[in-house]
Scaffold this motif. Structure first.
Motif, short mmCIF file in Angstrom:
data_model
loop_
_atom_site.label_atom_id
_atom_site.label_comp_id
_atom_site.label_asym_id
_atom_site.label_seq_id
_atom_site.Cartn_x
_atom_site.Cartn_y
_atom_site.Cartn_z
N ALA A 107 0.86 -1.18 0.00
CA ALA A 107 0.00 0.00 0.00
C ALA A 107 0.90 1.24 0.00
CB ALA A 107 -0.91 0.00 1.23
N PRO A 108 0.61 2.23 -0.86
CA PRO A 108 -0.50 2.23 -1.81
C PRO A 108 -0.21 1.36 -3.03
CG PRO A 108 0.78 4.25 -2.04
CD PRO A 108 1.38 3.49 -0.88
N ALA A 109 -1.18 0.55 -3.36
CA ALA A 109 -1.12 -0.30 -4.55
C ALA A 109 -2.55 -0.69 -4.88
CB ALA A 109 -0.28 -1.55 -4.30
N SER A 110 -2.82 -0.94 -6.14
CA SER A 110 -4.19 -1.30 -6.52
C SER A 110 -4.19 -2.51 -7.45
CB SER A 110 -4.91 -0.12 -7.18
OG SER A 110 -4.18 0.33 -8.30
N VAL A 111 -5.25 -3.29 -7.33
CA VAL A 111 -5.41 -4.47 -8.16
C VAL A 111 -5.88 -4.04 -9.55
CG1 VAL A 111 -6.71 -6.61 -8.47
CG2 VAL A 111 -5.91 -5.94 -6.18
N ALA A 112 -5.14 -4.44 -10.57
CA ALA A 112 -5.53 -4.13 -11.95
C ALA A 112 -6.35 -5.27 -12.54
CB ALA A 112 -4.30 -3.86 -12.82
N THR A 113 -5.86 -6.50 -12.41
CA THR A 113 -6.58 -7.66 -12.97
C THR A 113 -6.46 -8.85 -12.03
OG1 THR A 113 -4.65 -8.49 -14.20
CG2 THR A 113 -6.11 -6.93 -15.35
N VAL A 114 -7.47 -9.70 -12.09
CA VAL A 114 -7.46 -10.98 -11.38
C VAL A 114 -7.85 -12.05 -12.40
CG1 VAL A 114 -8.42 -12.36 -9.50
CG2 VAL A 114 -8.21 -9.87 -9.23
N VAL A 115 -6.95 -13.02 -12.60
CA VAL A 115 -7.19 -14.10 -13.55
C VAL A 115 -7.10 -15.42 -12.79
CG1 VAL A 115 -6.43 -15.24 -15.67
CG2 VAL A 115 -6.24 -12.75 -15.46
N THR A 116 -8.10 -16.27 -12.95
CA THR A 116 -8.10 -17.54 -12.23
C THR A 116 -8.05 -18.70 -13.24
OG1 THR A 116 -10.52 -17.68 -12.19
CG2 THR A 116 -9.45 -16.58 -10.34
N ASP A 117 -7.41 -19.78 -12.81
CA ASP A 117 -7.46 -21.01 -13.59
C ASP A 117 -7.65 -22.17 -12.62
OD1 ASP A 117 -4.93 -21.69 -12.48
OD2 ASP A 117 -3.87 -20.77 -14.14
N GLY B 180 -5.71 -24.09 -11.07
CA GLY B 180 -4.79 -24.31 -9.96
C GLY B 180 -4.46 -23.11 -9.11
N ARG B 181 -4.74 -21.91 -9.63
CA ARG B 181 -4.30 -20.72 -8.88
C ARG B 181 -5.01 -19.48 -9.41
NH1 ARG B 181 1.73 -19.46 -11.48
NH2 ARG B 181 0.99 -19.16 -13.61
N ALA B 182 -4.85 -18.38 -8.66
CA ALA B 182 -5.29 -17.06 -9.10
C ALA B 182 -4.06 -16.20 -9.29
CB ALA B 182 -6.23 -16.44 -8.07
N THR B 183 -4.06 -15.39 -10.32
CA THR B 183 -2.96 -14.47 -10.58
C THR B 183 -3.47 -13.05 -10.50
OG1 THR B 183 -1.87 -16.09 -12.03
CG2 THR B 183 -1.16 -13.81 -12.22
N VAL B 184 -2.86 -12.26 -9.64
CA VAL B 184 -3.26 -10.87 -9.44
C VAL B 184 -2.15 -9.97 -9.98
CG1 VAL B 184 -3.84 -9.10 -7.74
CG2 VAL B 184 -4.59 -11.46 -7.39
N THR B 185 -2.51 -9.10 -10.90
CA THR B 185 -1.56 -8.11 -11.41
C THR B 185 -1.93 -6.75 -10.85
OG1 THR B 185 -1.33 -9.37 -13.47
CG2 THR B 185 -0.55 -7.10 -13.49
N LEU B 186 -0.94 -6.08 -10.28
CA LEU B 186 -1.17 -4.77 -9.69
C LEU B 186 -0.95 -3.68 -10.74
CD1 LEU B 186 0.59 -5.18 -6.21
CD2 LEU B 186 -1.71 -5.85 -6.92
N ALA B 187 -1.43 -2.48 -10.43
CA ALA B 187 -1.31 -1.37 -11.36
C ALA B 187 0.14 -1.03 -11.66
CB ALA B 187 -2.05 -0.15 -10.80
#
Length: 417
Positions: A144-154, A156-163
Motif C-alpha cells: 500500500a499504496p497499490a491497486s489491483v488491476a486484474t485478477v485471472v483464475t485457472d 490451480g491458482r489465481a494471478t493478481v496483477t497490480l497497477a
C-alpha cells in the motif's frame, strides 16, 4: 517480466475487515498479503474515518482472540443499556409512559454473557490503529499504496496483477475492499440493491452531562437518529437526513452545522459541542448474489453493504472474516486446496443465509420506521410495546444483537482459529 510473488491468500483491501481477516488467517498458519490503494498509515488519521462502531460482545471476543483487546479496552465504552423510541422528536425515551418504547439492559442476559455489556462503542480510528499494530507485529505483508488491476483464475491458482506491474499468485484471492470491489467485478459476481435517498451524518460531540453508558436510538419520520456513548463523556451522533440535506450539511460552516445540531437536538444533548471533523455518508443496500467464485471469496462490504440502522455492518463483516479464516485453516491442516470450490462452498453455506436475512431485516426496519403514516406508526408502536413486555423475546433480541446466536466461528467464542 516482473518476479512472481507467491502467497496462500491475496487480500484486496486493508481496511477493518480485510486486516482482521489477515490476522485471523495468519493465526491459522496461512501466508497472506494485503493490497490497498490507500497508504496503510493514512487510515490512522482522524480525518480518514470519523465513524464509531458498535462492537457486539461476541465480536469483541474475536478482537480479543486476535490480540487487540489490550489496545482497544481503554478506548471502548460499554453499552449497558439501549433505549429505542418511536417518535416525532428526540427525548421521548425520557418519558417511559409512552408505549412506543423499548429498553434493553445488559444485566438481563448477564448470566449468559459473563457480565459483558450489550456491546462496546469504539471509534473506528482506534480499531484501525490496533489492527495496524497487530498486522505489523505479525509480520504480515502489506502492499500500500497499490491497486489491483486484474485478477485471472485457472484450475490451480489465481494471478493478481497490480497497477504497478507486480504479479502475485495464490490459491485464493479475497475481496475485502468494500462496495466497489474490483475482485467481485473480476469474478463476474453481480449485486442487488438500491439507494435510500438518504445520507448518514456523523459527528462526535462532548456532552454536557454523563451519558451513563446508555445508547439512544430514535426513529424519527425522516429516519433513525442515534446517540451512542463514547469514552471521556463524549458521544457519536449518527443521524439520517435526505441526500439533499446531507450534502448541505457537508458543505456548511462549523457554526451553521452546530446551529443545526442544537436546533434539532440541543435540549436533549444538554449543551453538546462538536469535536473533530464531521462526515456524511450516502446510504444504500448492496448484496452480492454469491459469496464465492472460482478461487475467489468475498467478505465485508464487498459481500453486503447494509443500512447502519442497527449498527451491524462491521459485525457482519468480522463474522465473515472469522468464518472464512476458520474454514481455510481447517482445510490447510487437512492438506486440501484452500481455493477449491468444495472448500469455499463451506464458507458460503455458513454465511449466506445470515447475511441475506440480516440485510433484508435491516431494509424492512428502515422502511417500517422511516415514515409518519398513522396506521403504520400505530402498528409498529403496538409491536414495540409488546416486545418490551415479553421478557424472553426481549432477551432473544439482545442475544441476536450481541451476535451470540447460531453457529458461531471459534473466534467469536473467544477461541483461536
Amino acid at each position: 517480466m516482473a518476479d512472481i510473488e507467491r502467497y496462500d491468500i491475496v487480500i484486496a483491501g486493508a481496511g477493518l475487515t480485510g486486516a482482521a481477516f489477515a490476522l485471523a488467517a495468519a493465526q491459522g498458519g496461512l501466508k497472506v498479503v494485503m493490497i490497498d490503494p490507500q497508504p496503510f498509515d493514512a487510515q490512522l488519521a482522524p480525518t480518514f474515518d470519523g465513524r464509531s462502531t458498535a462492537i457486539a460482545f461476541s465480536t469483541f471476543r474475536m478482537l480479543d482472540a486476535l490480540g487487540l483487546g489490550e489496545a482497544l479496552r481503554p478506548h471502548a465504552c460499554r453499552m449497558d443499556h439501549i433505549l429505542v423510541t418511536d417518535g416525532r422528536r428526540p427525548g421521548a425515551a425520557s418519558r417511559p409512559a409512552l408505549p412506543a418504547f423499548l429498553r434493553f439492559d445488559a444485566e438481563e442476559i448477564g448470566g449468559r454473557t459473563g457480565g459483558e455489556p450489550l456491546g462496546y462503542m469504539v471509534e473506528n480510528r482506534r480499531i484501525r490503529a490496533a489492527l495496524a499494530e497487530a498486522v505489523t507485529a505479525a509480520g504480515i505483508a502489506v502492499r500500500a499504496p497499490a491497486s489491483v488491476a486484474t485478477v485471472v483464475t485457472d484450475a490451480g491458482r489465481a494471478t493478481v496483477t497490480l497497477a504497478d506491474g507486480a504479479v502475485l499468485t495464490a490459491p485464493l484471492v479475497v475481496g475485502a475492499e468494500g462496495r466497489g470491489s474490483v475482485v467481485r467485478r473480476a469474478a463476474g459476481i453481480e449485486t442487488v440493491g438500491w439507494g435510500y435517498g438518504q445520507s448518514g451524518v456523523v459527528a462526535t460531540v462532548r456532552l454536557g452531562r454523563d451519558h451513563g453508558n446508555v445508547a439512544h436510538e430514535y426513529f424519527l419520520p425522516g429516519g433513525p437518529f442515534a446517540i451512542l456513548p463514547l469514552t471521556d463523556q463524549r458521544a457519536s451522533l449518527v443521524w439520517t437526513e435526505t441526500t439533499r440535506r446531507g450534502e448541505a450539511l457537508r458543505s456548511a460552516s462549523d457554526d451553521a452545522f452546530h446551529a443545526h445540531l442544537m436546533r434539532r437536538f440541543g435540549e436533549f444533548l444538554d449543551g453538546a459541542t462538536v469535536e473533530g471533523p464531521r462526515f456524511v455518508y450516502p446510504l444504500s443496500l448492496s448484496l452480492a448474489e454469491k459469496l464465492v467464485a472460482p478461487r475467489i471469496a468475498l467478505i465485508g462490504d464487498a459481500a453486503h453493504g447494509v443500512h447502519p440502522v442497527a449498527g451491524q455492518g462491521l459485525n457482519m463483516g468480522l463474522k465473515d472474516a472469522a468464518a472464512l479464516a476458520e474454514v481455510l485453516a481447517e482445510a490447510a491442516r487437512l492438506g486440501e486446496d484452500i481455493g477449491a470450490e468444495t472448500v469455499l462452498d463451506r464458507y458460503a453455506r455458513w454465511r449466506r443465509f445470515d447475511n441475506a436475512a440480516l440485510a433484508a431485516g435491516f431494509d424492512a426496519f428502515v422502511r417500517l420506521f422511516s415514515n409518519d403514516i398513522a396506521p403504520i406508526r400505530l402498528a409498529r408502536d403496538l409491536g414495540m410495546a409488546a416486545v418490551n413486555r415479553i421478557g424472553p423475546l426481549r432477551r432473544a433480541f439482545m442475544q441476536e444483537a450481541g451476535g451470540a446466536t447460531g453457529d458461531l466461528p471459534r473466534l467469536l467464542r473467544g477461541e483461536a482459529v
